[in-house]
Motif scaffolding. Structure first.
Motif, mmCIF file in Angstrom:
data_model
loop_
_atom_site.group_PDB
_atom_site.id
_atom_site.type_symbol
_atom_site.label_atom_id
_atom_site.label_comp_id
_atom_site.label_asym_id
_atom_site.label_seq_id
_atom_site.Cartn_x
_atom_site.Cartn_y
_atom_site.Cartn_z
ATOM 1 N N TYR A 105 0.850 -1.186 0.000
ATOM 2 C CA TYR A 105 0.000 0.000 0.000
ATOM 3 C C TYR A 105 0.886 1.237 0.000
ATOM 4 O O TYR A 105 1.754 1.395 0.864
ATOM 5 C CB TYR A 105 -0.912 0.020 1.232
ATOM 6 N N GLY A 106 0.679 2.113 -0.981
ATOM 7 C CA GLY A 106 1.471 3.338 -1.073
ATOM 8 C C GLY A 106 0.601 4.529 -1.343
ATOM 9 O O GLY A 106 -0.569 4.405 -1.725
ATOM 10 N N GLY A 107 1.178 5.705 -1.152
ATOM 11 C CA GLY A 107 0.436 6.934 -1.391
ATOM 12 C C GLY A 107 0.923 8.047 -0.492
ATOM 13 O O GLY A 107 1.885 7.900 0.265
ATOM 14 N N LYS A 108 0.260 9.167 -0.575
ATOM 15 C CA LYS A 108 0.608 10.334 0.218
ATOM 16 C C LYS A 108 0.403 10.048 1.699
ATOM 17 O O LYS A 108 -0.416 9.215 2.076
ATOM 18 C CB LYS A 108 -0.263 11.519 -0.222
ATOM 19 N N GLY A 109 1.153 10.744 2.542
ATOM 20 C CA GLY A 109 0.995 10.549 3.977
ATOM 21 C C GLY A 109 -0.375 10.962 4.467
ATOM 22 O O GLY A 109 -0.930 11.963 4.014
ATOM 23 N N GLY A 110 -0.947 10.184 5.359
ATOM 24 C CA GLY A 110 -2.213 10.537 5.972
ATOM 25 C C GLY A 110 -3.457 10.122 5.224
ATOM 26 O O GLY A 110 -4.563 10.522 5.604
ATOM 27 N N VAL A 111 -3.314 9.296 4.168
ATOM 28 C CA VAL A 111 -4.500 8.897 3.401
ATOM 29 C C VAL A 111 -5.107 7.594 3.912
ATOM 30 O O VAL A 111 -6.206 7.219 3.495
ATOM 31 C CB VAL A 111 -4.171 8.758 1.900
ATOM 32 N N GLY A 112 -4.406 6.888 4.817
ATOM 33 C CA GLY A 112 -4.974 5.669 5.391
ATOM 34 C C GLY A 112 -4.284 4.386 4.960
ATOM 35 O O GLY A 112 -4.907 3.312 4.993
ATOM 36 N N LYS A 113 -3.012 4.452 4.579
ATOM 37 C CA LYS A 113 -2.294 3.244 4.137
ATOM 38 C C LYS A 113 -2.204 2.209 5.245
ATOM 39 O O LYS A 113 -2.397 1.009 5.013
ATOM 40 C CB LYS A 113 -0.885 3.615 3.659
ATOM 41 N N THR A 114 -1.906 2.661 6.460
ATOM 42 C CA THR A 114 -1.773 1.724 7.577
ATOM 43 C C THR A 114 -3.092 1.014 7.838
ATOM 44 O O THR A 114 -3.123 -0.199 8.077
ATOM 45 C CB THR A 114 -1.314 2.468 8.842
ATOM 46 N N THR A 115 -4.189 1.750 7.797
ATOM 47 C CA THR A 115 -5.511 1.150 8.003
ATOM 48 C C THR A 115 -5.785 0.072 6.970
ATOM 49 O O THR A 115 -6.263 -1.029 7.306
ATOM 50 C CB THR A 115 -6.597 2.236 7.936
ATOM 51 N N MET A 116 -5.507 0.366 5.709
ATOM 52 C CA MET A 116 -5.766 -0.599 4.633
ATOM 53 C C MET A 116 -4.881 -1.838 4.782
ATOM 54 O O MET A 116 -5.341 -2.969 4.591
ATOM 55 C CB MET A 116 -5.540 0.046 3.258
ATOM 56 N N ALA A 117 -3.614 -1.624 5.117
ATOM 57 C CA ALA A 117 -2.699 -2.749 5.280
ATOM 58 C C ALA A 117 -3.129 -3.630 6.448
ATOM 59 O O ALA A 117 -3.139 -4.868 6.349
ATOM 60 C CB ALA A 117 -1.274 -2.241 5.494
ATOM 61 N N ALA A 118 -3.489 -3.012 7.566
ATOM 62 C CA ALA A 118 -3.907 -3.777 8.739
ATOM 63 C C ALA A 118 -5.198 -4.539 8.461
ATOM 64 O O ALA A 118 -5.339 -5.708 8.844
ATOM 65 C CB ALA A 118 -4.096 -2.833 9.931
ATOM 66 N N ALA A 119 -6.151 -3.901 7.789
ATOM 67 C CA ALA A 119 -7.421 -4.559 7.483
ATOM 68 C C ALA A 119 -7.212 -5.735 6.533
ATOM 69 O O ALA A 119 -7.802 -6.809 6.716
ATOM 70 C CB ALA A 119 -8.395 -3.549 6.873
ATOM 71 N N THR A 120 -6.378 -5.548 5.519
ATOM 72 C CA THR A 120 -6.103 -6.625 4.566
ATOM 73 C C THR A 120 -5.422 -7.801 5.245
ATOM 74 O O THR A 120 -5.766 -8.964 4.999
ATOM 75 C CB THR A 120 -5.224 -6.107 3.416
ATOM 76 N N ALA A 121 -4.466 -7.513 6.116
ATOM 77 C CA ALA A 121 -3.746 -8.575 6.815
ATOM 78 C C ALA A 121 -4.678 -9.340 7.753
ATOM 79 O O ALA A 121 -4.638 -10.580 7.835
ATOM 80 C CB ALA A 121 -2.573 -7.979 7.597
#
Length: 395
Positions: A59-75
């Motif tokens: 998951y990549g993109g600008k800071g603060g768009v929710g990458k960590t949330t998406m990665a955690a949810a997918t995992a």
């Protein structure tokens, strides 16, 4: 004229200094929150289907768009389906621990007993201090496989005697005037290589750093490959010259020790495998995360163009915080979520217009790419309950 009316403030007279009482305070007026007994229970229907996706999801993109949330949810969703999954954060400002509401270690550790879910927050500085960086800094400590022992044995830390030739100075310091450029990214890449090769994990989900850091990480294999080739050639030339000089002056021939070259070649091979994996859409899905705002759309467009330069395909675009009902996105969540009132709320209507324009631009830019939408939630996305809701949107 910009079309934005600004109410001028009354300037404070120099003869009458302003009263500082409360000058730096922020007044907050809380709204009447929804009573706990009025909140409905939300049920998320789990997926019984096995994971049918790539081995690696970034998951990549600008800071603060929710990458960590998406990665955690997918995992979390992947592990719930029985796939041994590791989620890794390479972002220096880690937030996996906050998202999961549990401590996430610096090295892969199991964070759930009932499902095969592992997590790690890579600490590049600690990795460099422990000698896990691909290119050590001052002192020559560290190598591909460990710390000072390999360096003392003439491994990568000394590059096969170059340190002695340079008067005991670290080869990296002599060649670059200090540690290798981007050494922290090199350390993160080195650990990421190890985790992606780890047989314990069937799937690796990566929460990358903001766009600029991610691109440096992606450039690193090319940089390291080029540097290692030059270092090997330089060592071979200097080594041959030194051997010839020792022969002329009657010196003893040094014992053959090619362990450092073997380490370098092994690292080169691993980098090539990583590059091949990232460029293979059947093995890797690089997912760009954005929010429905014009600046985020432009940032995502640049990221995709730069990824194309590395021949890394973008398989999915995730648009986060869209002001639409959850029922428009998924049928796997049962219950009522508080959503913006687009009929009576002027603010909500204005934000919806802004989002619609950004979504239209994104649709034109990413036509032919799989697009997933995640609604804007009234509650903060923390803990496994909300992560399961997000995971349902990403299926």
């Amino acid at each position: 004229m910009s079309g934005i009316d600004v109410e001028p403030v009354d300037k404070t007279s120099e003869e009458e200094p302003a009263d500082d009482d409360g000058a730096h305070s922020i007044e907050v007026t809380p709204t009447d929150s929804v009573a706990d007994d009025e909140r409905e229970t939300i049920d998320v229907e789990p997926s019984d289907e096995p994971v049918d996706g790539p081995d690696y999801v970034l998951y990549g993109g600008k800071g603060g768009v929710g990458k960590t949330t998406m990665a955690a949810a997918t995992a979390l969703d992947s592990a719930r389906r029985g796939t041994s999954t590791l989620v890794v954060s390479t972002d220096p400002a880690h937030s996996l621990s906050d998202t999961f509401e549990t401590d996430v270690p610096a090295e892969p550790g199991r964070i759930r007993d009932d499902i095969p879910l592992y997590a790690a927050e890579i600490d590049p500085e600690a990795a460099m201090e422990d000698g896990q960086a691909a290119f050590p800094g001052a002192g020559g400590e560290g190598s591909l496989g460990g710390g000072g022992e390999a360096a003392d044995a003439g491994g990568m830390g000394d590059l096969g005697g170059l340190g002695e030739l340079l008067g005991g100075e670290s080869p990296m310091d002599a060649l670059f005037g200090g540690g290798m450029p981007g050494a922290d990214e090199a350390a993160a890449m080195q650990l990421l290589l190890e985790y992606m090769d780890d047989p314990r994990f069937e799937r690796v989900i990566v929460d990358t750093a903001p766009t600029g850091h991610t691109l440096r990480l992606l450039k690193l294999p090319e940089l390291m490959d080029s540097m290692m080739g030059k270092i090997i050639q330089f060592r071979q030339r200097i080594g041959g010259m030194i051997d010839g000089m020792k022969g002329v002056f009657g010196g003893q021939e040094p014992p053959e020790d090619e362990s450092d070259l073997e380490d370098l070649n092994e690292l080169r091979e691993r980098i090539e495998r990583l590059r091949a994996a990232l460029q293979d859409p059947s093995r890797t899905d690089f997912r760009i995360v954005m929010v429905p705002e014009e600046m985020s759309v432009f940032e995502s467009k640049r990221l995709r163009q730069q990824l194309r330069e590395f021949e890394i395909p973008v398989g999915t675009v995730v648009v986060n915080r869209v002001m639409e009902p959850l029922s428009n996105v998924t049928d796997d969540v049962h219950g009522e979520f508080l959503q913006p009132n687009l009929d009576d709320c002027a603010f909500c209507q204005r934000r919806w217009d802004v989002q619609q324009q950004a979504l239209a631009e994104a649709q034109d830019l990413f036509r032919g790419t799989d697009v997933r939408r995640v609604p804007l939630f009234a509650d903060e996305v923390r803990g496994e309950g909300m992560l399961e809701v997000v995971a349902a949107c990403l299926r």
